[in-house]
Design a protein around this motif. Structure first.
Motif, mmCIF file in Angstrom:
data_model
loop_
_atom_site.group_PDB
_atom_site.id
_atom_site.type_symbol
_atom_site.label_atom_id
_atom_site.label_comp_id
_atom_site.label_asym_id
_atom_site.label_seq_id
_atom_site.Cartn_x
_atom_site.Cartn_y
_atom_site.Cartn_z
ATOM 1 N N LYS A 102 0.825 -1.230 0.000
ATOM 2 C CA LYS A 102 0.000 0.000 0.000
ATOM 3 C C LYS A 102 0.844 1.260 0.000
ATOM 4 C CE LYS A 102 0.542 -1.926 4.099
ATOM 5 N NZ LYS A 102 0.298 -3.222 4.679
ATOM 6 N N ASN A 156 -5.912 -0.795 10.118
ATOM 7 C CA ASN A 156 -4.585 -1.213 10.555
ATOM 8 C C ASN A 156 -4.718 -2.210 11.706
ATOM 9 O OD1 ASN A 156 -2.051 -0.679 12.529
ATOM 10 N ND2 ASN A 156 -1.462 -0.567 10.395
ATOM 11 N N GLY A 157 -4.264 -3.435 11.441
ATOM 12 C CA GLY A 157 -4.413 -4.510 12.424
ATOM 13 C C GLY A 157 -3.546 -4.293 13.657
ATOM 14 N N THR A 158 -2.323 -3.801 13.439
ATOM 15 C CA THR A 158 -1.389 -3.627 14.558
ATOM 16 C C THR A 158 -1.955 -2.670 15.606
ATOM 17 O OG1 THR A 158 0.448 -4.030 13.061
ATOM 18 C CG2 THR A 158 0.973 -2.868 15.114
ATOM 19 N N TYR A 185 2.180 -8.931 12.292
ATOM 20 C CA TYR A 185 1.177 -7.945 11.865
ATOM 21 C C TYR A 185 1.837 -6.621 11.469
ATOM 22 C CZ TYR A 185 -1.940 -10.981 14.642
ATOM 23 O OH TYR A 185 -2.616 -12.035 15.174
ATOM 24 N N GLU A 187 4.469 -3.592 10.321
ATOM 25 C CA GLU A 187 5.361 -3.322 9.191
ATOM 26 C C GLU A 187 6.806 -3.489 9.652
ATOM 27 O OE1 GLU A 187 4.195 -2.641 5.973
ATOM 28 O OE2 GLU A 187 2.387 -3.251 7.011
ATOM 29 N N ASP A 193 2.795 1.867 11.280
ATOM 30 C CA ASP A 193 1.522 1.467 11.880
ATOM 31 C C ASP A 193 1.120 2.471 12.958
ATOM 32 O OD1 ASP A 193 1.153 -1.263 10.638
ATOM 33 O OD2 ASP A 193 3.104 -1.573 11.572
ATOM 34 N N LYS A 202 -3.788 3.245 3.204
ATOM 35 C CA LYS A 202 -4.945 2.399 2.869
ATOM 36 C C LYS A 202 -6.195 3.238 2.599
ATOM 37 C CE LYS A 202 -3.203 -1.571 5.465
ATOM 38 N NZ LYS A 202 -3.104 -2.153 6.809
ATOM 39 N N GLY A 300 -7.190 -8.448 9.267
ATOM 40 C CA GLY A 300 -6.567 -7.374 8.509
ATOM 41 C C GLY A 300 -5.080 -7.544 8.286
ATOM 42 N N ALA A 301 -4.467 -8.540 8.885
ATOM 43 C CA ALA A 301 -3.029 -8.755 8.733
ATOM 44 C C ALA A 301 -2.717 -10.190 9.117
ATOM 45 C CB ALA A 301 -2.246 -7.775 9.618
HETATM 46 N N1 LIG Z 1 0.981 -3.593 9.316
HETATM 47 C C1 LIG Z 1 -0.291 -3.770 8.701
HETATM 48 C C2 LIG Z 1 -0.272 -5.049 7.929
HETATM 49 C C3 LIG Z 1 -1.383 -5.137 6.997
HETATM 50 O O1 LIG Z 1 -1.577 -4.323 6.122
HETATM 51 C C4 LIG Z 1 -1.382 -3.830 9.773
HETATM 52 O O2 LIG Z 1 -1.029 -3.940 10.951
HETATM 53 O O3 LIG Z 1 -2.558 -3.716 9.421
#
Ligand SMILES: N[C@@H](CC=O)C(=O)O
Ligand SMILES: NC(=O)C1=CN([C@@H]2O[C@H](COP(=O)(O)OP(=O)(O)OC[C@H]3O[C@@H](n4cnc5c(N)ncnc54)[C@H](OP(=O)(O)O)[C@@H]3O)[C@@H](O)[C@H]2O)C=CC1
Ligand code: NA
Length: 429
Positions: A102, A156-158, A185, A187, A193, A202, A300-301
């Motif tokens: 992304k 953002n999953g993190t 999860y 980056e 994040d 995103k 999401g991750a």
């Molecule tokens: N680092 C991103 C990974 C997925 O795109 C997240 O935490 O969402």
């Protein structure tokens, strides 16, 4: 003949994708027509969780994108360079591209999609937003007849994992971040994040799909979660909210003349559909006419979930290559030529939550109210909750107000002799 993949990157997502493609029994039969032909990595000596013959793995990524035998380049290395150049070279060489990146798409999408359209190839990116959740294809295809009013979500999953653990277990930020990194999860640099840039990438991509124009990534306002404290999480809960990092793209007026695209921690009412999305899960709420509200929810991750999205793009391209249609499919290609105008954050009209620390003097709340009133800020609730040492803690939630006016009021309040500090200012959905 098998469709040959050149995969760039064998980290969390690359490994998950190779595992899925190798374990193809019981999945879509077209997966059996795929050959993992080359995989590019940085280190040849790193232990890998998948078995690939030595001639498949290489550190020469340029050779992969220039190899005439490669049909599809799958970019899963991340970062801006050399990812951007490798994608552009693959396109120039007539290869379709799948990417989970992304960062590169939100910044160089204009250049990449223009090149792809000229070369007559597709660049698919389902994994780039919402990990395993199908959201790119639904916006391009199933929802594309709707007039979109708003797209908002936890993307953002993190950070959702961190905020959820802080909320439910009272955990410390740093410990939970380490967990999210261990689980694959985060980056490579988790700053992306935590500071909201990943979510910014995103929501820029989603906005470009929903609002029919490219988005200049620099126009997306991004605020991360570093300033969110356990204290604010606890006050929010008392007031009936949870704190979520939201990416929001919405028209600000009925006549659709102003588009706001932004990322910030947000107090979400506990009854809102996004309030119950916890852990690494993401959800994207799309509001359109005539469909109304649609919420897309899922992981999401993480390796498996993201591999699902990457592999579905690969499958789409395999099907395209097999059917051998000469004309480009407008529902797979990017059709935008112009950039959308984004409204500055100062023009946003929203509710705010603010926490003040004041000297324990009579009349402080009255002075706050007067100052806010002077800037047209009306208060929905004011709570003097307790003390932090010698200082009284006051929490306010405003009615909707233009952000620029609210900030001016805050600057004046900050300068008052009785106000020690304003530790938190958060927007309220
Ligand atoms: N680092 C991103 C990974 C997925 O795109 C997240 O935490 O969402
Ligand atoms: N992790 C996730 O849950 C998700 C990630 N994404 C995106 O997917 C992409 C990949 O993420 P992820 O798998 O987590 O990243 P990782 O850091 O786990 O893996 C990156 C891979 O790319 C290779 N690589 C990186 N730079 C180079 C280079 N210059 N030359 C050669 N090889 C290189 C690395 O090689 P080596 O192994 O030798 O170090 C590694 O195999 C990113 O764009 C990310 O944003 C998208 C959705 C979810
Ligand atoms: Na997705």
């Amino acid at each position: 003949m098998a469709v040959k993949l050149g995969i760039l990157g064998l980290g969390t997502v690359g490994t998950g994708t190779v595992q899925l493609l190798q374990d193809n029994v019981g999945r879509h039969p077209l997966l059996q027509d795929i050959e993992i032909y080359r995989v590019g990595v940085r280190s040849l000596t790193k232990p890998r969780a998948v078995e690939l013959s030595p001639e498949v793995i290489t550190t020469d990524l340029e050779a992969i994108v220039n190899d005439p035998a490669v049909d599809i380049v799958v970019e899963l290395m991340g970062g801006l360079e050399p990812a951007r150049t490798l994608i552009l070279t693959a396109i120039k060489n007539g290869k379709h591209v799948v990417t989970a990146n992304k960062a590169v798409i939100s910044r160089f999408g204009g250049e990449i999609f223009t090149a792809a359209n000229q070369a007559g190839v597709y660049v698919l990116l389902e994994a780039a937003v919402g990990g395993g959740i199908p959201v790119i294809q639904p916006l391009k295809q199933s929802l594309s007849v709707n007039r979109i009013n708003a797209i908002m979500g936890i993307v953002n999953g993190t950070t959702n994992y961190i905020l959820t653990k802080m909320q439910t277990e009272g955990s410390e930020f740093d410990d939970v971040l380490a967990d999210a990194q261990r689980l694959g999860y985060a980056e490579a640099d988790p700053t992306a994040d935590v500071d909201g840039w990943d979510a910014g990438d995103k929501i820029a991509i989603l906005a470009s799909l929903g609002f029919d124009g490219r988005i200049n990534r620099d126009d997306v306002y991004c605020e991360g979660i570093r300033q969110v404290t356990k204290t604010d999480i606890a006050y929010s809960a008392k007031l009936g909210f949870v704190i979520k990092l939201l990416g929001i793209a919405q028209h600000l007026d009925q006549d659709n003349s102003r588009l706001s695209v932004r990322v910030h921690p947000t107090l979400v009412p506990q009854t809102h559909p996004l309030a119950s999305i916890n852990g690494v899960y993401n959800a994207i709420l799309v509001e359109g006419e005539p469909i109304g509200q649609v919420m897309l929810f899922g992981p999401g991750a993480g390796a498996g979930a993201t591999a699902s999205a990457v592999s579905s793009d690969i499958l789409n391209l395999v099907a395209t290559l097999k059917t051998n249609t000469a004309k480009p499919n407008p529902l797979l290609a990017c059709r935008h030529q112009h950039y959308s105008q984004i409204t500055p954050i100062s023009e946003l009209v929203t509710r705010f939550y603010a926490r003040f620390l004041s000297k324990d003097q009579a009349g402080v709340i009255g002075r706050l109210g007067t100052c806010f009133g002077n800037y047209g800020v009306s208060l929905e609730s004011v709570v003097q909750t307790g003390f932090q040492g010698e200082l009284a803690e006051i929490v306010v939630v405003t009615h909707t107000v233009r952000e620029g006016d609210f900030r001016q009021a805050l600057a004046e309040i900050q300068a008052m002799e009785s106000i020690d500090s304003i530790p938190s200012v958060l927007r309220v959905l």
